[in-house]
Scaffold this active site. Structure first.
Site, PDB file in Angstrom:
ATOM      1  N   HIS A   1       3.644  -2.362   3.125  1.00 28.21           N
ATOM      2  CA  HIS A   1       3.685  -1.018   2.542  1.00 28.21           C
ATOM      3  C   HIS A   1       4.980  -0.816   1.766  1.00 28.21           C
ATOM      4  CE1 HIS A   1       0.778  -0.690   5.833  1.00 28.21           C
ATOM      5  NE2 HIS A   1       0.235   0.309   5.160  1.00 28.21           N
TER       6      HIS A   1
ATOM      7  N   ASP B   1       0.814  -1.220   0.000  1.00 22.48           N
ATOM      8  CA  ASP B   1       0.000   0.000   0.000  1.00 22.48           C
ATOM      9  C   ASP B   1       0.848   1.270   0.000  1.00 22.48           C
ATOM     10  OD1 ASP B   1      -2.069  -1.769   0.233  1.00 22.48           O
ATOM     11  OD2 ASP B   1      -2.947  -0.844   2.025  1.00 22.48           O
TER      12      ASP B   1
HETATM   13 ZN   LIG Z   1      -2.432   3.144   3.353  1.00 17.54          ZN
END
Ligand SMILES: [Zn+2]
Length: 273
Positions: A238, A93
């Site tokens: 992430h 992400d």
């Molecule tokens: Zn996020």
């Protein structure tokens, strides 16, 4: 974009989401001995099938973009893929980020696996080559809003703008609109589900949170993936939003381990495929 780890309300938010029944979803069954890994039930299987819904024109998302396929509105995000084999899904992400995303892409390429990237529009603006690289390598590019806001505190119009702009820049950059949407901080509400569905995207959350946003150490991230590994699991990591060198290093360790253990790292079927 506000990095995840700089948001002091993040943990409180997750509690709030769980209380609302939008995080650990009612009706989903947790895998035995794995309370952090609830299954999404039959709805996940539904998400894997090609859409049978008619194309409908949608105001504000007109030419030169094709109208998205409007989907039925869900009331909870998909947490896990329905699978009968040893498949797992890796998701990244907040990117793309020129410092970290290329390393993630290289590692995925070395092992010939496909993953999902939930990108923010404002990150895409300056990193379109990375988005094209994701698409060229067969990864799925999902919508993670434009500026990574807390959607539950936004008006419907502002939320739609955040999400729709991101659909448009993804479509403009890789020639295909996103089929998947993930709310920042895992904070969903009715408008988020409705807008996502109107724009032709399924809401995907995750089964295993590596907590890599808090930079807990490479070994901690690897441990989280090992502990959560199971068929159908969706892993959250992430590739942007802060120092992600631990996330990059952890992937180099846990990806070959998962493959050696017999897991197939894959992505859900694209809509209409
Ligand atoms: Zn996020």
């Amino acid at each position: 974009m506000k990095p995840d780890q700089n948001n002091p309300g993040r943990r409180a938010l997750f509690r709030g989401v769980a209380l609302l029944g939008l995080g650990a979803v009612a009706g989903c069954t947790g895998a035995p001995g794995r309370p952090s890994a609830p299954a999404a039930g039959p709805q996940a299987a539904k998400a894997m099938r090609p859409s049978t819904y008619r194309l409908q024109p949608l105001a504000g998302y007109g030419p030169p973009h094709a109208a998205p396929t409007r989907l039925p509105v869900r009331h909870e995000p998909i947490l896990q893929m329905d699978t009968h084999d040893e498949s797992m899904v890796l998701t990244f992400d907040d990117g793309p980020d020129p410092l970290y995303t290329p390393h993630i892409l290289r590692t995925l390429r070395e092992h010939d696996v496909r993953a999902m990237f939930f990108v923010c529009g404002e990150q895409v603006e300056w990193n379109k080559d990375l988005l094209r690289e994701m698409a060229d390598d067969g990864h799925i590019v999902g919508n993670h809003t434009w500026t990574h806001p807390l959607l539950t505190e936004m008006s419907r119009a502002a939320m739609r703008s955040e999400i729709e702009r991101t659909c448009e820049i993804i479509d403009d950059t890789i020639g295909e609109p996103p089929a998947w949407f993930r709310a920042p901080y895992g904070a969903w509400n009715r408008n988020a589900f409705r807008i996502g569905a109107e724009l032709g995207m399924e809401p995907l959350a995750w089964t295993v949170d590596t907590n890599d946003w808090s930079e807990p150490g490479t070994r901690s991230i690897v441990r989280a993936v090992r502990a959560g590994a199971a068929p159908g699991v969706v892993v959250l990591s992430h590739d942007a939003g802060g120092n992600r060198s631990q996330s990059v290093a952890a992937l180099r360790i846990f990806l070959p381990e998962l493959l050696d253990s017999g897991y197939r790292i894959t992505v859900p079927r694209r809509r209409g495929v």
